[in-house]
Scaffold this active site. Sequence first.
Site, PDB file in Angstrom:
ATOM      1  N   TYR A  53       0.815  -1.214   0.000  1.00 53.82           N
ATOM      2  CA  TYR A  53       0.000   0.000   0.000  1.00 53.82           C
ATOM      3  C   TYR A  53       0.854   1.271   0.000  1.00 53.82           C
ATOM      4  CZ  TYR A  53      -4.621  -2.189   0.470  1.00 53.82           C
ATOM      5  OH  TYR A  53      -5.785  -2.868   0.235  1.00 53.82           O
ATOM      6  N   PHE A  56      -5.095   7.469   6.625  1.00 52.16           N
ATOM      7  CA  PHE A  56      -5.554   6.137   7.029  1.00 52.16           C
ATOM      8  C   PHE A  56      -4.492   5.054   6.846  1.00 52.16           C
ATOM      9  CE2 PHE A  56      -6.967   6.959   2.637  1.00 52.16           C
ATOM     10  CZ  PHE A  56      -6.410   5.870   1.966  1.00 52.16           C
ATOM     11  N   ARG A  96     -13.774  -4.631 -10.562  1.00 60.23           N
ATOM     12  CA  ARG A  96     -14.104  -3.392  -9.828  1.00 60.23           C
ATOM     13  C   ARG A  96     -15.626  -3.237  -9.712  1.00 60.23           C
ATOM     14  NH1 ARG A  96     -10.089  -0.765  -7.045  1.00 60.23           N
ATOM     15  NH2 ARG A  96     -11.595   0.935  -7.014  1.00 60.23           N
ATOM     16  N   THR A 154     -15.568   1.962  -2.945  1.00 56.65           N
ATOM     17  CA  THR A 154     -14.687   1.812  -1.779  1.00 56.65           C
ATOM     18  C   THR A 154     -15.478   1.892  -0.470  1.00 56.65           C
ATOM     19  OG1 THR A 154     -12.972   2.929  -3.068  1.00 56.65           O
ATOM     20  CG2 THR A 154     -12.584   2.715  -0.700  1.00 56.65           C
ATOM     21  N   ARG A 169     -18.956  -5.303  -1.710  1.00 57.85           N
ATOM     22  CA  ARG A 169     -18.828  -4.347  -0.613  1.00 57.85           C
ATOM     23  C   ARG A 169     -20.186  -3.957  -0.033  1.00 57.85           C
ATOM     24  NH1 ARG A 169     -13.741  -1.018  -3.269  1.00 57.85           N
ATOM     25  NH2 ARG A 169     -12.095  -2.012  -2.050  1.00 57.85           N
ATOM     26  N   HIS A 208      -9.863  -6.142  -2.132  1.00 61.71           N
ATOM     27  CA  HIS A 208      -9.017  -5.237  -2.928  1.00 61.71           C
ATOM     28  C   HIS A 208      -9.060  -5.729  -4.365  1.00 61.71           C
ATOM     29  CE1 HIS A 208      -5.511  -3.064  -4.472  1.00 61.71           C
ATOM     30  NE2 HIS A 208      -5.215  -4.204  -5.083  1.00 61.71           N
ATOM     31  N   GLU A 248       0.992  -5.966  -9.060  1.00 60.32           N
ATOM     32  CA  GLU A 248       0.437  -6.629  -7.875  1.00 60.32           C
ATOM     33  C   GLU A 248       0.484  -8.149  -8.016  1.00 60.32           C
ATOM     34  OE1 GLU A 248      -2.453  -2.862  -6.708  1.00 60.32           O
ATOM     35  OE2 GLU A 248      -3.393  -4.719  -7.371  1.00 60.32           O
TER      36      GLU A 248
END
Length: 140
Positions: free
Chosen positions: A51, A59, A87, A93, A104, A117, A128
């Site tokens: 990250y 955060f 996505r 988010t 989510r 994620h 990634e």
Amino acid sequence: MAIQRTFSIIKPDATKRNLTGQIVAKFEEAGLRIVASKRIQLTLAQAQQFYGVHSERPFFDELCEFMISEPIVVQVLEGEDAIAKNREVMGATNPEDAAPGTIRKEFALSIGENSVHGSDAPETAAEEIAFFFSGLELVG
Ligand code: UDP
């Protein structure tokens, strides 16, 4: 749109609540195929590196502590337009803004503990995937 690969994490809030199977089902229902998958527990250094782009955000520390609090499931998902499709299945988010039926919306606890994620672009997907998997572990 061509077949793409994207990188996914099932985050600690979800593994802790035994939601791995229900989340994988959402990916598969959307036409995404799991071509690599493993359950791991991140070290703090690994979470901070992953990250790193958010290191100046307020955060960041809380996010890294959360990401090491329980095991996670890291996966590579493959399919038509996989990055955008993932996505879409994940949702916004902040779960309060996420569309009905998204992961989510159904499972996330908060904007931080938001269950999944997913890579946001082809370049980040490649980075990634390489961070967590060797080529030998990707079985299409
Ligand atoms: N996050 C947070 N607070 C915020 C924004 C983000 O804790 O105000 C966390 C959240 O877990 C999010 C991650 O940081 O998933 C990465 O943020 P990003 O904006 O990249 O969202 P994503 O791509 O995961 O939707």
